[in-house]
Design a protein around this motif. Structure first.
Motif, mmCIF file in Angstrom:
data_model
loop_
_atom_site.group_PDB
_atom_site.id
_atom_site.type_symbol
_atom_site.label_atom_id
_atom_site.label_comp_id
_atom_site.label_asym_id
_atom_site.label_seq_id
_atom_site.Cartn_x
_atom_site.Cartn_y
_atom_site.Cartn_z
ATOM 1 N N TYR A 134 20.321 -63.794 -37.889
ATOM 2 C CA TYR A 134 21.348 -64.807 -37.680
ATOM 3 C C TYR A 134 22.117 -65.032 -38.967
ATOM 4 O O TYR A 134 21.620 -64.766 -40.062
ATOM 5 N N ILE A 135 23.326 -65.545 -38.816
ATOM 6 C CA ILE A 135 24.019 -66.151 -39.943
ATOM 7 C C ILE A 135 24.311 -67.599 -39.556
ATOM 8 O O ILE A 135 24.356 -67.930 -38.368
ATOM 9 N N VAL A 136 24.486 -68.452 -40.541
ATOM 10 C CA VAL A 136 24.772 -69.862 -40.293
ATOM 11 C C VAL A 136 26.065 -70.220 -41.007
ATOM 12 O O VAL A 136 26.215 -69.961 -42.209
ATOM 13 N N VAL A 137 27.016 -70.781 -40.264
ATOM 14 C CA VAL A 137 28.295 -71.166 -40.843
ATOM 15 C C VAL A 137 28.589 -72.621 -40.487
ATOM 16 O O VAL A 137 28.052 -73.158 -39.514
ATOM 17 N N LYS A 138 29.455 -73.224 -41.270
ATOM 18 C CA LYS A 138 29.883 -74.592 -40.985
ATOM 19 C C LYS A 138 31.222 -74.528 -40.255
ATOM 20 O O LYS A 138 32.176 -73.924 -40.738
ATOM 21 N N SER A 139 31.274 -75.149 -39.086
ATOM 22 C CA SER A 139 32.488 -75.139 -38.271
ATOM 23 C C SER A 139 32.655 -76.487 -37.596
ATOM 24 O O SER A 139 31.743 -76.967 -36.925
ATOM 25 N N GLU A 140 33.818 -77.105 -37.801
ATOM 26 C CA GLU A 140 34.120 -78.399 -37.186
ATOM 27 C C GLU A 140 33.029 -79.422 -37.493
ATOM 28 O O GLU A 140 32.499 -80.069 -36.603
ATOM 29 N N ILE A 151 28.003 -60.765 -32.514
ATOM 30 C CA ILE A 151 29.319 -60.737 -33.153
ATOM 31 C C ILE A 151 30.062 -59.461 -32.780
ATOM 32 O O ILE A 151 29.548 -58.353 -32.958
ATOM 33 N N LEU A 152 31.265 -59.592 -32.257
ATOM 34 C CA LEU A 152 32.134 -58.449 -31.981
ATOM 35 C C LEU A 152 32.871 -58.025 -33.247
ATOM 36 O O LEU A 152 32.765 -56.895 -33.698
ATOM 37 N N TYR A 153 33.637 -58.981 -33.791
ATOM 38 C CA TYR A 153 34.377 -58.698 -35.016
ATOM 39 C C TYR A 153 34.726 -60.007 -35.720
ATOM 40 O O TYR A 153 34.616 -61.097 -35.153
ATOM 41 N N VAL A 154 35.136 -59.869 -36.969
ATOM 42 C CA VAL A 154 35.516 -61.004 -37.807
ATOM 43 C C VAL A 154 36.945 -60.776 -38.290
ATOM 44 O O VAL A 154 37.289 -59.670 -38.716
ATOM 45 N N GLU A 155 37.749 -61.818 -38.197
ATOM 46 C CA GLU A 155 39.142 -61.743 -38.644
ATOM 47 C C GLU A 155 39.366 -62.716 -39.784
ATOM 48 O O GLU A 155 39.002 -63.894 -39.699
ATOM 49 N N GLY A 156 39.961 -62.246 -40.871
ATOM 50 C CA GLY A 156 40.236 -63.105 -42.017
ATOM 51 C C GLY A 156 41.627 -63.692 -41.969
ATOM 52 O O GLY A 156 42.600 -62.993 -41.667
ATOM 53 N N ILE A 163 35.287 -65.804 -36.218
ATOM 54 C CA ILE A 163 34.195 -64.963 -35.755
ATOM 55 C C ILE A 163 34.263 -64.889 -34.240
ATOM 56 O O ILE A 163 34.141 -65.909 -33.552
ATOM 57 N N TYR A 164 34.456 -63.697 -33.720
ATOM 58 C CA TYR A 164 34.572 -63.490 -32.277
ATOM 59 C C TYR A 164 33.245 -62.977 -31.736
ATOM 60 O O TYR A 164 32.674 -62.019 -32.276
ATOM 61 N N CYS A 171 36.655 -68.375 -30.321
ATOM 62 C CA CYS A 171 36.056 -67.901 -31.565
ATOM 63 C C CYS A 171 35.505 -69.081 -32.368
ATOM 64 O O CYS A 171 35.769 -70.244 -32.065
ATOM 65 N N ILE A 172 34.737 -68.776 -33.403
ATOM 66 C CA ILE A 172 34.215 -69.784 -34.329
ATOM 67 C C ILE A 172 34.979 -69.634 -35.638
ATOM 68 O O ILE A 172 35.010 -68.551 -36.233
ATOM 69 N N MET A 173 35.609 -70.703 -36.082
ATOM 70 C CA MET A 173 36.381 -70.672 -37.322
ATOM 71 C C MET A 173 35.612 -71.401 -38.420
ATOM 72 O O MET A 173 35.070 -72.477 -38.192
ATOM 73 N N THR A 174 35.562 -70.796 -39.605
ATOM 74 C CA THR A 174 34.842 -71.417 -40.709
ATOM 75 C C THR A 174 35.582 -71.175 -42.018
ATOM 76 O O THR A 174 36.273 -70.152 -42.173
ATOM 77 N N LEU A 175 35.437 -72.101 -42.944
ATOM 78 C CA LEU A 175 36.060 -71.989 -44.264
ATOM 79 C C LEU A 175 35.226 -71.027 -45.111
ATOM 80 O O LEU A 175 34.173 -71.394 -45.633
#
Length: 250
Positions: A134-140, A151-156, A163-164, A171-175
């Motif tokens: 797993y990875i852990v990200v902060k979102s909202e 995870i399919l792909y990540v877009e910057g 993160i799609y 998707c999940i958006m994170t800083l």
């Protein structure tokens, strides 16, 4: 689980003593310090090893809302105040709870149980992340644990990444920067194909004109990464060993 390390910050001695007493009588909680002002507490809290801060709001010089803005993100906050009018600002800061004085032990425990749940989640997430699962990200304003396999792909996008996930429209958006997320994704399973895209190699099913197709999304393969990507595809290309014939030659 390790004890919940706590700090009390309140310029009212009786209110501070009440919360400190609750902490000391509650199992698996550790009172690191009680402070009469935010300025006095800064050094202890900014070291980054405090789990939970019980924080008054109306204090001289630096109030609780202002102090909360500069705390380490992993330190959770429970506001303890005599005023209701700061509740919206408190929850925008992702506070665990907002308790009105005088705080009962029952109210205290409701907030503390949220802190215990948060710490358990962080520990499980850290263990899973260490194993590459797993990875852990902060979102909202939340911590989100994401199975790497989904995870399919990540877009910057400048300072953010999207993160799609397989089977999900949203998707999940994170800083986070692309370099930062590239470091935590297993290199054996993910590949950078563009300045703005990282793909899960096992999820690639269709490649069309130097673009990877995920449903309606077309991920470009840039010149910088095309050589490595083509080598990866060639190593998995199934062939009968003979050149394909041109229909006109038959």
């Amino acid at each position: 689980m390790e004890p919940l390390k706590c700090v009390v910050v309140d310029d009212e001695p009786l209110a501070a003593a009440l919360i400190a007493g609750y902490i000391e009588k509650t199992p698996n909680m550790e009172l690191v310090g009680t402070f009469g002002s935010a300025q006095d507490a800064v050094r202890t809290i900014m070291q980054g090893n405090i789990d939970l801060v019980f924080l008054d709001i109306e204090m001289p010089q630096l109030n609780g809302i202002e102090f909360a803005h500069i705390m380490p993100p992993e330190t959770r906050i429970v506001f303890t105040t005599a005023y209701e009018n700061h509740a919206i600002a408190a929850f925008r800061l992702n506070a665990l709870d907002y308790l009105l004085k005088p705080v009962s032990y029952e109210e205290f425990m409701v907030a503390v149980n949220k802190a215990f749940d948060y710490k358990r989640l962080r520990q499980r997430a850290s263990e899973a992340e260490a194993n590459g699962e797993y990875i852990v990200v902060k979102s909202e304003y939340k911590l989100v644990q994401i199975p790497v396999a989904s995870i399919l792909y990540v877009e910057g996008l400048k300072d953010y990444v999207k993160i799609y996930l397989d089977g999900q429209d949203k998707c999940i958006m994170t800083l986070m920067s692309m370099k930062a997320i590239e470091r935590v994704l297993p290199e054996s399973r993910f590949m950078r194909v563009h300045r703005s895209f990282i793909v899960n190699k096992s999820k690639i099913t269709v490649i069309e004109r130097n673009r990877i197709v995920f449903g309606k999304a077309y991920i470009p393969v840039s010149d910088t990464y095309r050589g490595v990507f083509n080598d990866y595809v060639s190593s998995r290309l199934v062939s009968n060993g003979r050149p394909e014939s041109d229909p006109e030659d038959e």
